[in-house]
Scaffold this motif. Structure first.
Motif, PDB file in Angstrom:
ATOM      1  N   PRO A 109      55.143   5.622  22.266  1.00 47.03           N
ATOM      2  CA  PRO A 109      55.843   4.791  23.252  1.00 47.03           C
ATOM      3  C   PRO A 109      55.972   5.452  24.621  1.00 47.03           C
ATOM      4  N   LEU A 110      56.136   6.767  24.656  1.00 42.07           N
ATOM      5  CA  LEU A 110      56.240   7.456  25.946  1.00 42.07           C
ATOM      6  C   LEU A 110      54.918   7.395  26.709  1.00 42.07           C
ATOM      7  N   LEU A 111      53.802   7.582  26.000  1.00 42.43           N
ATOM      8  CA  LEU A 111      52.499   7.448  26.655  1.00 42.43           C
ATOM      9  C   LEU A 111      52.275   6.013  27.098  1.00 42.43           C
ATOM     10  N   ASP A 112      52.722   5.058  26.289  1.00 39.38           N
ATOM     11  CA  ASP A 112      52.606   3.655  26.675  1.00 39.38           C
ATOM     12  C   ASP A 112      53.336   3.385  27.981  1.00 39.38           C
ATOM     13  N   LEU A 113      54.570   3.884  28.070  1.00 38.82           N
ATOM     14  CA  LEU A 113      55.364   3.666  29.282  1.00 38.82           C
ATOM     15  C   LEU A 113      54.734   4.351  30.492  1.00 38.82           C
ATOM     16  N   SER A 114      54.249   5.565  30.289  1.00 40.27           N
ATOM     17  CA  SER A 114      53.742   6.347  31.410  1.00 40.27           C
ATOM     18  C   SER A 114      52.387   5.845  31.905  1.00 40.27           C
ATOM     19  N   LEU A 115      51.453   5.574  30.991  1.00 38.61           N
ATOM     20  CA  LEU A 115      50.080   5.273  31.389  1.00 38.61           C
ATOM     21  C   LEU A 115      49.785   3.785  31.513  1.00 38.61           C
ATOM     22  N   TYR A 116      50.559   2.930  30.822  1.00 43.83           N
ATOM     23  CA  TYR A 116      50.206   1.510  30.781  1.00 43.83           C
ATOM     24  C   TYR A 116      51.307   0.597  31.307  1.00 43.83           C
ATOM     25  N   VAL A 117      52.531   0.779  30.849  1.00 41.58           N
ATOM     26  CA  VAL A 117      53.593  -0.138  31.253  1.00 41.58           C
ATOM     27  C   VAL A 117      53.973   0.075  32.711  1.00 41.58           C
ATOM     28  N   SER A 118      54.016   1.310  33.158  1.00 49.13           N
ATOM     29  CA  SER A 118      54.305   1.598  34.555  1.00 49.13           C
ATOM     30  C   SER A 118      53.179   1.056  35.428  1.00 49.13           C
ATOM     31  N   SER A 119      53.507   0.076  36.243  1.00 45.38           N
ATOM     32  CA  SER A 119      52.475  -0.597  37.023  1.00 45.38           C
ATOM     33  C   SER A 119      51.763   0.355  37.969  1.00 45.38           C
ATOM     34  N   GLN A 120      52.512   1.223  38.626  1.00 44.41           N
ATOM     35  CA  GLN A 120      51.897   2.115  39.605  1.00 44.41           C
ATOM     36  C   GLN A 120      50.935   3.082  38.928  1.00 44.41           C
ATOM     37  N   ASN A 121      51.341   3.660  37.798  1.00 42.62           N
ATOM     38  CA  ASN A 121      50.455   4.575  37.085  1.00 42.62           C
ATOM     39  C   ASN A 121      49.225   3.857  36.544  1.00 42.62           C
ATOM     40  N   TYR A 122      49.421   2.652  36.058  1.00 46.20           N
ATOM     41  CA  TYR A 122      48.296   1.913  35.461  1.00 46.20           C
ATOM     42  C   TYR A 122      47.265   1.519  36.520  1.00 46.20           C
ATOM     43  N   THR A 123      47.737   0.954  37.627  1.00 40.96           N
ATOM     44  CA  THR A 123      46.802   0.428  38.623  1.00 40.96           C
ATOM     45  C   THR A 123      46.112   1.530  39.417  1.00 40.96           C
ATOM     46  N   SER A 148      48.496  -4.666  26.989  1.00 38.18           N
ATOM     47  CA  SER A 148      49.316  -5.654  26.294  1.00 38.18           C
ATOM     48  C   SER A 148      49.921  -5.072  25.023  1.00 38.18           C
ATOM     49  N   LEU A 149      49.124  -4.303  24.282  1.00 41.68           N
ATOM     50  CA  LEU A 149      49.642  -3.667  23.078  1.00 41.68           C
ATOM     51  C   LEU A 149      50.729  -2.650  23.419  1.00 41.68           C
ATOM     52  N   ALA A 150      50.553  -1.938  24.533  1.00 49.00           N
ATOM     53  CA  ALA A 150      51.566  -0.968  24.955  1.00 49.00           C
ATOM     54  C   ALA A 150      52.893  -1.650  25.259  1.00 49.00           C
ATOM     55  N   LYS A 151      52.831  -2.811  25.893  1.00 47.32           N
ATOM     56  CA  LYS A 151      54.055  -3.556  26.194  1.00 47.32           C
ATOM     57  C   LYS A 151      54.751  -3.997  24.913  1.00 47.32           C
ATOM     58  N   ILE A 152      53.967  -4.418  23.936  1.00 51.67           N
ATOM     59  CA  ILE A 152      54.549  -4.847  22.664  1.00 51.67           C
ATOM     60  C   ILE A 152      55.196  -3.674  21.948  1.00 51.67           C
ATOM     61  N   ARG A 153      54.514  -2.522  21.937  1.00 54.19           N
ATOM     62  CA  ARG A 153      55.044  -1.357  21.220  1.00 54.19           C
ATOM     63  C   ARG A 153      56.319  -0.811  21.850  1.00 54.19           C
ATOM     64  N   THR A 154      56.499  -1.011  23.149  1.00 53.90           N
ATOM     65  CA  THR A 154      57.678  -0.462  23.827  1.00 53.90           C
ATOM     66  C   THR A 154      58.773  -1.496  24.039  1.00 53.90           C
ATOM     67  N   GLU A 155      58.562  -2.690  23.550  1.00 52.30           N
ATOM     68  CA  GLU A 155      59.545  -3.750  23.783  1.00 52.30           C
ATOM     69  C   GLU A 155      60.904  -3.403  23.190  1.00 52.30           C
ATOM     70  N   HIS A 156      60.912  -2.701  22.032  1.00 46.61           N
ATOM     71  CA  HIS A 156      62.172  -2.380  21.372  1.00 46.61           C
ATOM     72  C   HIS A 156      63.020  -1.380  22.166  1.00 46.61           C
ATOM     73  N   LEU A 157      62.412  -0.697  23.141  1.00 46.48           N
ATOM     74  CA  LEU A 157      63.142   0.271  23.944  1.00 46.48           C
ATOM     75  C   LEU A 157      63.976  -0.386  25.033  1.00 46.48           C
ATOM     76  N   GLY A 158      63.736  -1.662  25.276  1.00 47.70           N
ATOM     77  CA  GLY A 158      64.475  -2.357  26.327  1.00 47.70           C
ATOM     78  C   GLY A 158      63.999  -2.026  27.718  1.00 47.70           C
ATOM     79  N   LEU A 159      62.832  -1.388  27.826  1.00 47.54           N
ATOM     80  CA  LEU A 159      62.298  -1.008  29.137  1.00 47.54           C
ATOM     81  C   LEU A 159      61.077  -1.828  29.527  1.00 47.54           C
ATOM     82  N   ASN A 160      60.565  -2.597  28.594  1.00 45.78           N
ATOM     83  CA  ASN A 160      59.329  -3.321  28.856  1.00 45.78           C
ATOM     84  C   ASN A 160      59.478  -4.332  29.983  1.00 45.78           C
ATOM     85  N   SER A 161      60.617  -5.006  30.044  1.00 44.35           N
ATOM     86  CA  SER A 161      60.812  -6.031  31.071  1.00 44.35           C
ATOM     87  C   SER A 161      61.209  -5.426  32.405  1.00 44.35           C
TER      88      SER A 161
END
Length: 444
Positions: A109-123, A148-161
């Motif tokens: 989940p931390l890699l998901d947030l850092s590399l994929y969910v974070s818009s600035q890091n992803y783009t 998309s999978l990263a967003k789903i995996r991190t949804e339970h953290l309450g940070l996805n939105s």
């Protein structure tokens, strides 16, 4: 015949952009003789029964997933290629199982947030990295799917939105509507933020929440490591060390704009940071680039020492593009989700292909099938028309109507290695690389 380890290719100076692929590389480097395997940077996820890489190919047998690969190598070598067989103590085996589960639960989940969910890091970092390591047309499917999978995996953290483009997009879409509502009646949500905004607020409560997630990952690992070279003993690594290297290297090495993950690890868990960086040097031999994975003369690199046993991937042509597009279309139609095209060597493909939906469900999905077939025909027609090249100036896709307007905005070219970053370009009124989601009404 040498084993073939297929992975997603190099990125961020690491030999793969995927943590499980990195773990598999580290495992084979430590467990399997160098002349018994080759490393191939692939983008064909259909090679794997799990529909994701890493995958190891041994003749007609293909195994997908890190732990499945570990188990297969154990069976194939009668235990000689199994790192964990040296630890006979039941406590050691329990630690390997427990901490491996801890890694996948907390590090992913931390890699998901850092590399994929974070818009600035992803783009700015992750998405451009994919354009260098995977061929067309997988560039339009793999990155958005993994995000998309990263967003789903991190949804339970309450940070996805809290991310990202969706906030800005919704603001633009609803600005006119809000202006029509009297100010006294307007509903505002002052607490809605982006991940980018969160990490800038170093003193904010949400930044502390992100730091707490990092601490929850690192504290048990650093306690287990102590002053040892490896997690269990000084003398030899285990499969846990390989898995940890895959996740920790991707947390520390990528040079992303929002460095909250690396900064927290470096400031609070220096022992774990030193362990990971030492493992990168030991297993991967320093910096790795896409050009390393594409080199053909493997013998010279092995003689030079400290290099991975790369073998150049096969060139991807029209048949590969056809298969990727066809799989993506079928994967979005419920009728065909159990009959996805996979590698003929996959034993699971035969059992999957034997499943068929009921006649009633087939009839209900007929409109969806027609829509998907029409879309596929439009793409195939364009490929034949343009010859898999860029659209010339004198061709008018707008003459094709609505489908042509969409295709005119898609960039079907394969970016060269000199491309440094993705720059939004408008063509025909549509952004280049537009990702289109098709909503499917399963009720027909």
């Amino acid at each position: 015949m040498a084993l073939e380890l297929h992975i997603l290719g190099p990125a961020f100076s690491l030999p793969s952009i995927d943590p499980q692929c990195l773990a598999a590389i580290a495992y084979l480097m430590r467990a399997v003789p160098r002349d018994r395997w080759v490393l191939i940077a692939s983008s064909d996820t259909a090679l794997s029964p799990t529909r994701d890489l890493p995958a190891i190919k041994d003749g007609t047998t293909t195994i997908g997933g890190f732990q499945n690969i570990v188990d297969y190598l154990d069976t194939k070598s009668n235990g000689q290629w199994h790192l964990d067989n040296q630890f006979s103590d039941s406590t050691d085996q329990a630690d390997i199982t427990a901490f491996s589960s801890h890694l996948t639960t907390h590090a992913l989940p931390l890699l998901d947030l850092s590399l994929y969910v974070s818009s600035q890091n992803y783009t700015t970092t992750t998405r451009p990295a994919y354009t260098h390591l995977i061929p067309w047309p997988t560039q339009y499917f793999i990155p958005p799917t993994r995000r998309s999978l990263a967003k789903i995996r991190t949804e339970h953290l309450g940070l996805n939105s809290l991310d990202m483009d969706t906030v800005d997009d919704e603001e633009r879409e609803t600005r006119k509507a809000r202006n029509l509502v009297p100010e006294a009646l307007r509903s505002t949500n002052k607490h809605r933020q982006t991940v980018t905004g969160l990490v800038k607020q170093s003193q904010g409560g949400m930044r502390f929440r992100l730091d707490a997630l990092v601490d929850a990952l690192c504290e048990p690992l650093e306690h287990l490591l102590g002053d040892k070279r490896y997690f269990l003993y000084d003398r030899e690594p285990s499969s846990l060390d390989c898995l940890a290297l895959g996740y920790l290297s991707l947390a520390l090495v990528p040079d992303v704009p929002m460095k909250w993950l690396r900064e927290r690890m470096e400031s609070r868990w220096p022992g774990l940071v030193a362990y990971a960086r030492s493992g990168v040097e030991e297993c991967f031999g320093g910096r790795v680039g896409v050009e390393d994975a594409l080199l053909v003369d493997r013998a010279e690199r092995i003689e030079a020492g400290g290099q991975l046993p790369w073998r150049a991937p096969e060139l991807k042509g029209a048949k590969f593009a056809e298969k990727v597009i066809w799989n993506e279309v079928l994967d979005r139609v419920p009728l065909f989700r159990t009959t996805i095209l996979t590698s003929p060597s996959n034993p699971e493909s035969e059992s999957a292909s034997s499943q068929r939906p009921s006649p009633s469900s087939s009839a209900a999905l007929l409109p969806t099938i027609v829509t998907a077939t029409t879309a596929l025909a439009a793409v195939a027609g364009y490929l034949l028309y343009a010859g898999f090249g860029r659209e010339s100036e004198n061709r008018r896709l707008s003459d094709m109507g609505e489908a042509g307007a969409i295709l005119a905005g898609l960039d079907f070219g394969n970016p060269g290695p000199e491309t440094k970053a993705e720059v939004p370009v408008m063509r025909g009124g549509v952004p280049v690389g537009l990702e289109v989601d098709v909503a499917v009404d399963e009720k027909g």
